[in-house]
Write an enzyme that holds these catalytic residues in place. Structure first.
Site: not given
Length: 270
Positions: A2-3
């Site tokens: 994930p970012e």
């Protein structure tokens, strides 16, 4: 993977202290960061840091054997300190250098990261799909125009997308859009080439000015020397809700976009 959230990374701040230095020891007090600090990070010991680079929101410490990838999360900091400096509660990792200094990662919220790769770092899952750096020739108004066609997303979200361009966080998006006279909610695909060229120019100006002044102070962010950034003193819209616009005097408006504060002038931005 994930970012990670928006962050400031001070590459210039630590480079003079770590470049060309060999690593004597890596002390991991708490491996439970955004992702567990891998045991392979100990491969840094005995290696020399040959380059200090930034890619998007990540700080890269290159060696001839691999690359350490650091991210400061939402409130982390890197400090250059003398060997033997007592560790505090949130001082999770020390990278001790042969010059008597150590690079200390402090992260109260533990949203940061310290990873290790022997592969070309550009192929790492966190970096492989990143857009161009905004202060390079690869980024331009023409680039924004080409990648915005048929996009219905708001332009503010568009320029904050790391697949489009890296490093344009919420504050800088607010400021750049104001300087370019573009309403943050305008659809990205409905903005013409001339306006995108102006926006790209303003993004470069805003980011260069922020870097020169040490970043933007928010909450508990500090630079590697423990000093806050001062770009916040020059913000034209962000944090100035209902204050007069510096251009026309009209009260600035604040709305939420994707949960982020967005401040703009209803008259100057269209």
């Amino acid at each position: 993977m994930p970012e990670l959230p928006e962050v400031e990374v001070s590459r210039q701040g630590i480079t003079p202290f770590v470049l060309g230095e060999s690593v004597m020891r890596v002390v991991v007090r708490n491996a439970g960061l955004r992702w567990p600090v891998p045991a392979e990070i100990q491969e840094l010991v005995g290696l020399t840091i040959t380059a200090v680079r930034r890619r998007a929101k990540y700080l890269l410490l290159d060696t001839d054997w691999g690359t350490a990838i650091l991210h400061l999360g939402m409130s982390g900091s890197l400090r250059v300190l003398p060997h033997g400096t007592p560790a505090g509660k949130h001082d999770h990792v020390d990278i001790e250098l042969a010059n008597g200094k150590l690079l200390r990662l402090n992260d109260p919220r533990r949203f940061g990261a310290l990873l290790w790769t022997r592969e070309p770092v550009e192929q790492h899952p966190l970096l492989v799909k990143q857009g161009p750096e905004p202060l390079t020739d690869d980024f331009s108004g023409d680039w924004l125009y080409r990648h915005s066609r048929s996009r219905t997303v708001a332009v503010k979200q568009f320029i904050m997308d790391n697949h489009v361009v890296v490093g344009v966080g919420n504050i800088y998006a607010n400021e750049s859009l104001f300087s370019a006279g573009i309403h943050p909610q305008r659809e990205a695909g409905r903005i013409g080439l001339t306006r995108y060229r102006k926006l790209a120019e303003e993004i470069k100006i805003v980011l260069a000015r922020a870097i020169a002044q040490g970043g933007t102070t928010l909450r508990d962010f500090t630079g590697s020397d423990g000093k806050p950034g001062y770009f916040v003193q020059e913000l034209q819209v962000y944090g100035r809700r209902e204050q007069p616009c510096v251009g026309c005097g009209m009260s600035l408006r604040e709305i939420r976009m994707n949960g982020r504060s967005t401040v703009f002038c209803p008259r100057c931005q269209r």
